[in-house]
Design a protein around this motif. Structure first.
Motif, PDB file in Angstrom:
ATOM      1  N   MET A 118      -2.819  20.201  -4.328  1.00 25.84           N
ATOM      2  CA  MET A 118      -1.851  19.103  -4.235  1.00 25.84           C
ATOM      3  C   MET A 118      -1.514  18.786  -2.776  1.00 25.84           C
ATOM      4  SD  MET A 118       0.591  20.241  -7.430  1.00 25.84           S
ATOM      5  CE  MET A 118       1.683  18.822  -7.445  1.00 25.84           C
ATOM      6  N   ALA A 119      -1.500  19.821  -1.922  1.00 26.19           N
ATOM      7  CA  ALA A 119      -1.279  19.589  -0.494  1.00 26.19           C
ATOM      8  C   ALA A 119      -2.450  18.808   0.105  1.00 26.19           C
ATOM      9  CB  ALA A 119      -1.104  20.922   0.230  1.00 26.19           C
ATOM     10  N   TYR A 120      -3.665  19.144  -0.331  1.00 25.73           N
ATOM     11  CA  TYR A 120      -4.851  18.407   0.139  1.00 25.73           C
ATOM     12  C   TYR A 120      -4.796  16.949  -0.308  1.00 25.73           C
ATOM     13  CZ  TYR A 120      -9.710  16.874   0.496  1.00 25.73           C
ATOM     14  OH  TYR A 120     -10.847  16.169   0.776  1.00 25.73           O
ATOM     15  N   ASP A 121      -4.338  16.736  -1.542  1.00 28.95           N
ATOM     16  CA  ASP A 121      -4.192  15.364  -2.054  1.00 28.95           C
ATOM     17  C   ASP A 121      -3.216  14.563  -1.199  1.00 28.95           C
ATOM     18  OD1 ASP A 121      -4.267  13.223  -4.223  1.00 28.95           O
ATOM     19  OD2 ASP A 121      -2.156  13.804  -4.310  1.00 28.95           O
ATOM     20  N   ARG A 122      -2.091  15.160  -0.823  1.00 29.34           N
ATOM     21  CA  ARG A 122      -1.115  14.478   0.037  1.00 29.34           C
ATOM     22  C   ARG A 122      -1.686  14.235   1.438  1.00 29.34           C
ATOM     23  NH1 ARG A 122       1.226  11.289  -1.879  1.00 29.34           N
ATOM     24  NH2 ARG A 122      -0.564  11.508  -3.258  1.00 29.34           N
ATOM     25  N   TYR A 123      -2.486  15.184   1.917  1.00 25.78           N
ATOM     26  CA  TYR A 123      -3.120  15.027   3.240  1.00 25.78           C
ATOM     27  C   TYR A 123      -4.057  13.822   3.251  1.00 25.78           C
ATOM     28  CZ  TYR A 123      -6.956  15.682   6.540  1.00 25.78           C
ATOM     29  OH  TYR A 123      -7.945  15.463   7.465  1.00 25.78           O
ATOM     30  N   VAL A 124      -4.891  13.709   2.226  1.00 20.66           N
ATOM     31  CA  VAL A 124      -5.827  12.581   2.162  1.00 20.66           C
ATOM     32  C   VAL A 124      -5.075  11.264   2.012  1.00 20.66           C
ATOM     33  CG1 VAL A 124      -7.763  11.563   0.893  1.00 20.66           C
ATOM     34  CG2 VAL A 124      -7.653  14.038   1.203  1.00 20.66           C
ATOM     35  N   ALA A 125      -4.021  11.261   1.159  1.00 24.25           N
ATOM     36  CA  ALA A 125      -3.264  10.033   0.912  1.00 24.25           C
ATOM     37  C   ALA A 125      -2.553   9.533   2.162  1.00 24.25           C
ATOM     38  CB  ALA A 125      -2.249  10.269  -0.205  1.00 24.25           C
ATOM     39  N   ILE A 126      -2.045  10.445   2.987  1.00 25.34           N
ATOM     40  CA  ILE A 126      -1.264  10.045   4.159  1.00 25.34           C
ATOM     41  C   ILE A 126      -2.137   9.883   5.403  1.00 25.34           C
ATOM     42  CG2 ILE A 126       0.562  10.822   5.749  1.00 25.34           C
ATOM     43  CD1 ILE A 126       1.942  12.087   3.315  1.00 25.34           C
ATOM     44  N   CYS A 127      -3.088  10.782   5.585  1.00 19.41           N
ATOM     45  CA  CYS A 127      -3.910  10.759   6.807  1.00 19.41           C
ATOM     46  C   CYS A 127      -5.145   9.864   6.679  1.00 19.41           C
ATOM     47  CB  CYS A 127      -4.332  12.174   7.184  1.00 19.41           C
ATOM     48  SG  CYS A 127      -2.958  13.274   7.543  1.00 19.41           S
ATOM     49  N   HIS A 128      -5.630   9.657   5.461  1.00 15.97           N
ATOM     50  CA  HIS A 128      -6.826   8.817   5.249  1.00 15.97           C
ATOM     51  C   HIS A 128      -6.585   7.874   4.066  1.00 15.97           C
ATOM     52  CE1 HIS A 128      -9.034  11.408   8.037  1.00 15.97           C
ATOM     53  NE2 HIS A 128      -8.535  12.439   7.374  1.00 15.97           N
ATOM     54  N   PRO A 129      -5.600   6.988   4.163  1.00 11.97           N
ATOM     55  CA  PRO A 129      -5.225   6.147   3.010  1.00 11.97           C
ATOM     56  C   PRO A 129      -6.331   5.199   2.553  1.00 11.97           C
ATOM     57  CG  PRO A 129      -4.125   5.409   5.011  1.00 11.97           C
ATOM     58  CD  PRO A 129      -4.759   6.712   5.344  1.00 11.97           C
ATOM     59  N   LEU A 130      -7.148   4.691   3.486  1.00 14.77           N
ATOM     60  CA  LEU A 130      -8.207   3.750   3.103  1.00 14.77           C
ATOM     61  C   LEU A 130      -9.321   4.448   2.336  1.00 14.77           C
ATOM     62  CD1 LEU A 130      -8.445   1.597   6.373  1.00 14.77           C
ATOM     63  CD2 LEU A 130      -7.156   1.123   4.278  1.00 14.77           C
ATOM     64  N   GLN A 131      -9.598   5.696   2.670  1.00 14.70           N
ATOM     65  CA  GLN A 131     -10.668   6.437   1.979  1.00 14.70           C
ATOM     66  C   GLN A 131     -10.166   7.183   0.741  1.00 14.70           C
ATOM     67  OE1 GLN A 131     -10.254   6.854   5.448  1.00 14.70           O
ATOM     68  NE2 GLN A 131     -11.822   5.306   5.895  1.00 14.70           N
ATOM     69  N   TYR A 132      -8.855   7.152   0.514  1.00 14.46           N
ATOM     70  CA  TYR A 132      -8.260   7.947  -0.568  1.00 14.46           C
ATOM     71  C   TYR A 132      -8.895   7.666  -1.938  1.00 14.46           C
ATOM     72  CZ  TYR A 132      -4.708   9.976  -3.632  1.00 14.46           C
ATOM     73  OH  TYR A 132      -4.068  10.709  -4.609  1.00 14.46           O
ATOM     74  N   PRO A 133      -9.049   6.390  -2.352  1.00 16.06           N
ATOM     75  CA  PRO A 133      -9.649   6.154  -3.678  1.00 16.06           C
ATOM     76  C   PRO A 133     -11.090   6.640  -3.779  1.00 16.06           C
ATOM     77  CG  PRO A 133      -8.544   4.176  -2.856  1.00 16.06           C
ATOM     78  CD  PRO A 133      -8.643   5.119  -1.711  1.00 16.06           C
ATOM     79  N   LEU A 134     -11.803   6.648  -2.666  1.00 20.39           N
ATOM     80  CA  LEU A 134     -13.194   7.096  -2.677  1.00 20.39           C
ATOM     81  C   LEU A 134     -13.303   8.620  -2.694  1.00 20.39           C
ATOM     82  CD1 LEU A 134     -14.654   4.625  -0.004  1.00 20.39           C
ATOM     83  CD2 LEU A 134     -14.730   4.406  -2.507  1.00 20.39           C
TER      84      LEU A 134
END
Length: 314
Positions: A118-134
């Motif tokens: 879940m921490a990794y999920d938050r990291y991707v969502a905040i630090c890489h928002p454009l790539q998050y869905p991919l």
């Protein structure tokens, strides 16, 4: 005598339960009420996430999985505690004790790994928002949840194998409410330094490693959020992480206290209290923390409760 045959004959006795009839009744009522709230809260979260389409995103998928693990985790221990409160003989076989410990520690470890996910999920969502869905696809989310459970149970098997491999002393009394590693290890006669270190290594892999991963993820998150110029944007980013951080501190604090220390520092009464916190308190607080701080979850749960109360049209 083989271990299998020995396990049928050997029994442990739990010594932590109250002997007074009044205390037994109060204990039974208190544990029953807490367990009911745990099941109700976590099942409500799972049903709300399943029925609310806007919650079909990775963050809530992981939250629903965490609630599912919490339900299974408490089911391993709490019904057994309730039964022992009512029974005059509070015993368990060696094989039953080992089985209970495998699932208790395995699901607890899965909790820790899932919190890291879940921490990794938050990291991707905040630090890489454009790539998050991919990056955070449904397939990856499913694999991460399965991996958390499988790795947790695998490490638990190794840990329990280390604990139950040496012979036990004649004393069969466990100063605890259920079979947990620290109280059972005090009954081992031929415990060596290597044996104790092996147990500590297995516990470190299940607790310290995912916590280090969480700390690393949040260091990147904080660095990214501090670059946001909007105060509202910073508040929104931190608010999505605050509930998770609260649960992490509660979960890892109790687990580290119980498992990441030498056997010589075991104190029965103190550890019994801490064990009740992470066995009953954490699963109870998790749904409260995630719902009270999350307007979307509160709205979804409100819809589920309202839908069940509405009278059916004839």
């Amino acid at each position: 005598m083989t271990w299998e045959n020995h396990s049928v004959l050997m029994e442990f006795v739990f010594l932590a339960y109250p002997s007074s009839p009044k205390l037994r009744i109060l204990s039974f009522l208190g544990v029953s009420l807490t367990y009911t709230l745990i099941i109700t809260g976590n099942v409500l979260i799972m049903v709300s996430i399943q029925t609310e389409a806007r919650l079909h995103v990775p963050m809530y998928y992981f939250l629903g999985s965490l609630s599912g693990i919490e339900v299974c985790y408490t089911a391993v221990v709490v019904p057994h505690i309730l039964a022992n409160i009512l029974k005059s003989e509070k015993t368990i076989t060696l094989l039953g004790c080992a089985t209970q410990m495998v699932f208790l520690i395995g699901l607890g470890s899965a909790d820790c790994f899932l919190l890291a996910v879940m921490a990794y999920d938050r990291y991707v969502a905040i630090c890489h928002p454009l790539q998050y869905p991919l990056i955070m696809t449904l397939t990856l989310c499913f694999r991460l949840v399965v991996a958390s459970v499988v790795i947790g149970l695998f490490l638990s098997l190794q840990l329990v194998a280390f604990i139950f491999s040496p012979p036990f002393c004649k004393a069969r009394g466990i100063e605890h409410f259920f079979c947990d590693a620290p109280p059972v290890m005090t009954l081992v006669c031929a415990s060596s330094h290597i044996h104790e270190q092996s147990v500590l290594v297995a516990a470190t892999l299940a607790i310290a490693v995912p916590f280090l991963f969480i700390a690393t993820s949040y260091s990147f998150i904080v660095a990214a959020v501090l670059k946001v110029h909007s105060v509202a944007g910073r508040h929104r980013a931190f608010s999505t992480c605050s509930s998770h951080l609260t649960v992490v501190l509660l979960q890892y604090g109790c687990c580290a206290f119980m498992y990441l220390r030498p056997k010589s520092s075991y104190h029965p009464k103190q550890d019994q209290f801490v064990s009740l916190v992470y066995t009953l308190g954490t699963p109870l607080l998790n749904p409260l923390i995630y719902t009270l701080r999350n307007s979307e979850m509160k709205g979804a749960i409100g819809k589920v409760l309202t839908r069940n109360r509405l009278p059916r049209k004839s």
